[in-house]
Design an enzyme around this catalytic site. Sequence first.
Site, short mmCIF file in Angstrom:
data_model
loop_
_atom_site.label_atom_id
_atom_site.label_comp_id
_atom_site.label_asym_id
_atom_site.label_seq_id
_atom_site.Cartn_x
_atom_site.Cartn_y
_atom_site.Cartn_z
CD GLU A 131 -3.03 1.05 2.45
OE1 GLU A 131 -2.25 0.75 3.56
OE2 GLU A 131 -3.93 1.65 1.79
CB ALA A 275 -0.66 -4.10 10.95
CD GLU A 277 -5.73 -2.01 4.97
OE1 GLU A 277 -5.55 -1.94 6.29
OE2 GLU A 277 -6.52 -1.75 4.47
CG ASN A 278 -1.68 -7.93 3.29
OD1 ASN A 278 -1.46 -6.77 2.20
ND2 ASN A 278 -0.57 -7.93 4.23
CD GLU A 309 -4.05 -3.13 10.18
OE1 GLU A 309 -4.37 -3.38 9.54
OE2 GLU A 309 -3.12 -2.42 11.27
CG HIS A 312 -8.54 -1.90 7.36
ND1 HIS A 312 -9.43 -1.13 7.00
CD2 HIS A 312 -7.59 -1.96 7.82
CE1 HIS A 312 -7.98 0.13 6.85
NE2 HIS A 312 -7.46 -0.35 8.02
CD GLU A 331 -6.13 2.95 6.85
OE1 GLU A 331 -6.66 2.63 8.07
OE2 GLU A 331 -5.75 1.91 6.06
ZN LIG Z 1 -5.48 0.96 8.61
#
Ligand SMILES: [Zn+2]
Length: 854
Positions: A131, A275, A277-278, A309, A312, A331
């Site tokens: 990202e 971190a 969030e994949n 995360e 997300h 976010e």
């Molecule tokens: Zn985030």
Amino acid sequence: MPGKNLSRDEAQQRASILTVDGYRVRLDVTSAPEPAAATFRSTTTIAFRCAEPGASTFVDLLAPAVRAVTLNGRALDPAAAYDGARVHVDGLAAENVLTVEADCAYSRTGEGLHRFTDPADGETYLYTHYEPADARRVFATFEQPDLKAPFTFTVTAPAAWDVRSNAPHESVTTEDAARTWEFAPTKAISTYLTAVVAGPYHVARDHYSRTLDDGTVLDIPLSAMCRRSLAPYFDADEILGVTKLGLDFFHERFAYPYPFGKYDQAFVPEYNIGAMENPGCVTFREEFVFRSKVTDAAYEGRANVVLHEMAHMWFGDLVTMRWWDDLWLKESFADFMGSYGLVGAGTRYQSAWVTFANQRKAWAYRQDQFPTTHPITADIRDLEDAKLNFDGITYAKGASVLKQLVAYAGAEAFFEGARRYFQRHAFGNTELADLLDILEETSGRDLKSWAAAWLQTAGVNTLTPQLTADAEGRITELAVLQDGGVLRPHRIAVGLYDRDADGALVRTARFELDVTGARTTVAEAVGLTRPALVLLNDDDLTYCKIRFDEESLETLRTGLGDIQDDLARALAWSALWNLTRDALMPARDYVALVLRFAGQEANIGVLQSLHTQAKGAVDLYADPAWRGEGGRLLADGALHELRAAAPGSDHQLAWARFLAQTANGSEHLGLVRGLLAGTARIDGLEVDQELRWALWLALAAAGQAGEEELAGELAADNTAGGRRQYTQSLAARPTPEAKAAAWSAVIDSDELPNALVEANIAGFAVPAHRDLTALYAAPYFKLLERVWAERTIEIAMRIVGGFFPQSQVDEATLAEADGWLAGHPQAAPALRRLVLERRDDLARALRAQACDRA
Ligand SMILES: [Zn+2]
């Protein structure tokens, strides 16, 4: 080489003609353990449709070499098609298959496929981080969030390795010393959310299951991973426990089953951010694996990130913003859900909103007062803009505003809105209006003007109480004054506090009301006895700075520590810090308040931010003539509280660390050395590895630890963490040679990994060494454009932000910054933004010093 940037216009144009049906990505990372191997083979096949046959387009790719490009069976000349950042293809058919074979580079900056070799055991670890736009460093991609597609990854890696990606693997085949992992196709996701984690990771497994409303059972395999050498410190049970509570909670609130199958959480080395969030394969910075004792604030912070995360997976992964303008759509929600989830999911971190009010919001207030601030829904022209917008506005202010929305529209309307949003936009992309439409349905309120005031304007309002009382001390009027740019509607609570029989400050009345315009009266307060303290924005419902009336301020000066409620006390601390930053309270007064009341502060997170702020107040905001005395007072206070703290407590550890940060006189430094040598001890204080490094850093910065001693400590702790600390300590020595070496290591070569860039900068920039580092202000301004052009944006941001002469708080340095800005109107906007913000910090420090002097 052409720019690596991508503009919003280009992305819109591409999305208007293309639909992507799927990617097949093959990576061969068998060379990774060989240090000399700089690249890995990457082969991407993209199936996509074009609404305008005959049109041209491009795929993004940042690779040292492109070996072959094939479009619809036709081989293209890579030298002609590839310009160093894009592969250009023309003559598109209605349906296309494009294959790009490239040699991509292992990364040392945390962007793309990062490679790390563990000094403890020589093992190599890989992970990806993309990202906003670094998937193109690993495979050929349409690098924009609204061209979602299913991805099928195949990874060939050393046979002893574990390999993870977003989807579970379907098969593993071994050939010689390599194994090939075939992963299932993902759901339709954005390019920046794809991930690969590979290496001999230590894995802890668990699973989560839940019976859904329709009676089916949802089973989610869970895992938590870290480097092998960290495994002895890995408290996977705690992490997985929070994970399960979160999955329960979000399923209940969102009523949409977790869509990505399994849930891996990998703690990875040299990670640039907290971190990522994949979907199904979340990556975290491995500093969340605690090698030594940390306070509960660190556990709370980690649990918050776990839930952030996880939120997300719905806000961001299932439904994704169309372009980076609406980054807040994911976010702000995730940031809000981190705290909301900690409390609501029943974790042991029930003071999450105290932390949010005191720490998260401080980030937002700071960012929102820079000249570069922006509305929550931003105007993001290109990828460089996007990179800088992972900031205090998009995260903390956005989350604060959502908290205000919950107070304004009601929690039920908010969550019903979220549920409809997921149903309506699953696997799609959205903009602000998509969310507002739904929230208007569920709340029955017109949110257009609310959104215009809160989401589409910048800046923070200030609320000030104005109280009049009659001769008997009865309130005749209580008004709330609002100023600061665009005035907004605020749903707030007003708390009145008085001393109870035991002398504690407790709330005696609370009024909830809508503040609109410049002046709003609190009708219910009339006739009540004038209280000792009026606290605006009690319960922290809205986002604003608060001030006090004179009598309330006097109450805080003498009795802040007597406020019983943790949140109210945290709000008072936060407001006092804002007064200091705004040059309305002398820095030495703030320091005196900390010295007086921090010893009573029960909330460990608040205590640690008081430490940071008090140190900052002395270093930057105090009159230089008083700085020495202020520093001594802090160190004396730290030592006093360290001796008074309960043995083995978090508070004791926090004060020990604060002593290490402030130690300057021979008494303090003698104790530091004694603690390291084992000749001195504090009952209950374990001098473990991380504390040892903090103590070494104190000695190094004071000129009392040389290279040999520091190398001795490194020999005893030859780990990734040890190397960072050692590097920082070396750079923190107060000699011209140490500063020159740190500067040169960062500037003169791009060999250093991100983690050591950061360590060198941190050591170089010790505020007390301002006389030594003053020499570097002029070279800094000369280097800026070169650094911006030559380094990756992640590293460039660190250099520009970290080497700015922040501790040279004087008019000459301010003039130097202004001179650079005036002389470089054409510099990259993102670079100018960074310099403008540091310049603004400097101007603020000058104002604060003037206030402290007066
Ligand atoms: Zn985030």
